[in-house]
Design a protein around this motif. Structure first.
Motif: not given
Length: 524
Positions: A480-500
């Motif tokens: 039950g431990t969080v291993t990673f998170t991502r933004p939940l993007c409204p379609f048709p947007q998508w999550a782009k890695y920007t560094g970090g």
């Protein structure tokens, strides 16, 4: 008419004949002074609701983070079993939870991906067995009983709300201020019915990995008839394959897709976050002549894969949505297992014949019949134009889909929402959101971030007028431990890695598609 106006005129607040005893509570609701009786938990069994037997009403003590609540069991004839949970600490909210598969038992939990405590959040909860008591498998043995089929399709939804409304009004002395529906899979199909057929009864509706619209509304194949035909196609094109070895081939196919398209979002993390830009040809895995290994596809297998990733056509018209990037690996085993049973089960309901087999389905001969049956006769899914009226009248609708759903192609939900946006005005579009979850399977699972809470944003949207924004999806380990998170993007947007930190949603930004994004499998 405003949503508030709809609430005032809705049958949701029509007088209900109740027989109960208790102290009178005078309150003001919708501007009119009305007197209601409050009833202790055990006394709820004395309510008189037409065609309904109230089996029990039990006070349940608080346990851990779950507060004390009143648990009510009831049955609406002939077989709709209903459970209503009424928290002692109530926030004026009612939540109807959808079912799963062919139902048959009561599901009283939020979608597992939510990781929320509904009673602690102040929701009164209603749920049912979907209108019948038959076991889910090997299929819907109730298919020969049209009354039970209609219960599964939609009447159980209305019956559950009738019972829950009566319990809420009696127990708390007033109706719910806010009303929500939430479900995934069959619960997502239920959500389409809630937003369309019962649109005046809900302020907010959430539907995940569901089935939407009617075939004659040209929704791009995401309707019940289209999905059933797609399931039949899977069985037909792969029926002769060696299922002991073919899954390994699909794993090789999936790995090749990931290797080709994973880094298109800026980082290689095992998740294809921008499928619209993924131009992958499964022919790169074609076996050399005369060779057949787990790492390649024979000509017949390659044709099958390409077929499943293509629109299903009838008379040059799209009637079924394609499977998309990445979801054929578990998709084949899921559809040949659960999906074959589901396709066969829905055909059995269409023909009112439990013995109907999916191998008997003939697309040219049968599609028109099942389209009419699922749409106009059974109301198995909510109509496009019913959903359009819902959002046009101010109802809030969130549609979401796992990007690698193995049973219900994500393209079906995408196309429905795009079609819905076409038929409603600019203002109504603001009442609609679509989210596709990269790397997520049917209602959860897969490599992607599949733990989401959509109830909090939709309640904030309904109750405070704050639209969903900056939503976060998480991935949990078995502890039950969080291993990673991502933004939940409204379609048709998508999550782009920007560094970090690649495990943090803050290292990603939701961006709009580039001009060369293909939206693979989504264009009609």
């Amino acid at each position: 008419m405003s949503r508030q106006g709809l609430r005032a005129t809705s049958a949701h607040f029509a007088p209900t004949r109740l027989a109960f005893a208790g102290s009178l509570l005078t309150t003001t609701i919708l501007g009119a002074s009305q007197a209601f009786a409050t009833t202790p938990c055990a006394g709820l069994t004395s309510l008189n609701i037409p065609n309904t037997t109230i089996t029990s009403a039990t006070a349940v003590a608080a346990t851990g983070a779950t507060p004390a609540y009143c648990n009510v069991l009831a049955t609406v004839a002939p077989q709709t079993d209903i459970e209503v949970r009424l928290p002692v600490k109530w926030k004026g909210r009612y939540l109807h939870l959808g079912g799963g598969g062919f139902d048959g038992t009561i599901a009283q939990n939020a979608p597992a991906s939510y990781n929320v405590n509904l009673l602690a959040d102040g929701y009164a909860i209603g749920a049912s067995n979907g209108g019948h008591r038959a076991s889910q498998y090997p299929g819907p043995t109730f298919a020969g009983n049209q009354q039970l089929v209609l219960g599964y399709a939609y009447t159980a939804i209305g019956d559950t709300d009738t019972v829950a409304r009566a319990m809420i009004r009696a127990y708390y002395g007033r109706p719910a201020s806010y009303r929500y529906f939430d479900g995934c899979s069959n619960g997502g199909k239920n959500a389409s019915v809630a937003a369309s057929k019962f649109r005046q009864d809900y302020d907010g509706v959430i539907g995940g990995d569901g089935v939407w619209g009617h075939a004659d509304e040209r929704v791009g194949g995401g309707d019940m008839a289209g999905l059933t035909a797609v399931w039949a196609r899977v069985v037909n094109v792969t029926g002769s394959f060696n299922l002991a070895t073919f899954p390994a081939k699909l794993t090789a196919l999936y790995n090749a897709e990931v290797a080709k398209c994973d880094a298109l979002d800026g980082i290689a993390d095992g998740i294809i976050s921008n499928p619209g830009k993924c131009q992958f040809d499964p022919a790169v895995l074609a076996c050399p002549a005369g060779v057949d290994t787990p790492a390649c596809l024979t000509p017949t297998e390659l044709t099958a894969v390409k077929t499943l990733q293509s629109d299903l056509l009838l008379n040059h018209e799209v009637i079924g949505a394609p499977y998309g990037i990445g979801n054929l690996v578990s998709g084949l085993s899921a559809v040949l297992g659960g999906g074959q049973g589901l396709g066969q089960g829905f055909l059995a309901m269409a023909y009112n014949n439990p013995a109907f087999t999916i191998s008997s389905f003939n697309l040219q001969r049968d599609f028109s019949f099942i389209s009419n049956q699922f749409g106009r006769v059974d109301d198995m899914t909510g109509s496009l134009f019913g959903a359009a009226r819902y959002v046009s009248d101010g109802g809030k609708l969130i549609v979401w889909s796992g990007g690698e759903d193995a049973l219900v192609p994500v393209a079906g939900s995408v196309r429905f929402v795009e079609r819905l946006r076409e038929v409603v005005g600019d203002r109504a579009r603001d009442n609609l959101r679509l989210y596709t979850l990269p790397g997520v399977n049917h209602c959860g699972g897969g490599p992607g971030a599949d733990t989401i809470d959509l109830l909090t944003p939709i309640s904030n949207w309904v109750e405070n007028g704050v639209p969903p924004r900056n939503l976060i999806a998480s991935k949990l380990n078995p502890a039950g431990t969080v291993t990673f998170t991502r933004p939940l993007c409204p379609f048709p947007q998508w999550a782009k890695y920007t560094g970090g930190n690649s495990n943090s949603a803050s290292s990603f930004t939701c961006i709009k598609p580039d001009g060369d994004d293909r939206h693979a499998g989504w264009d009609r």
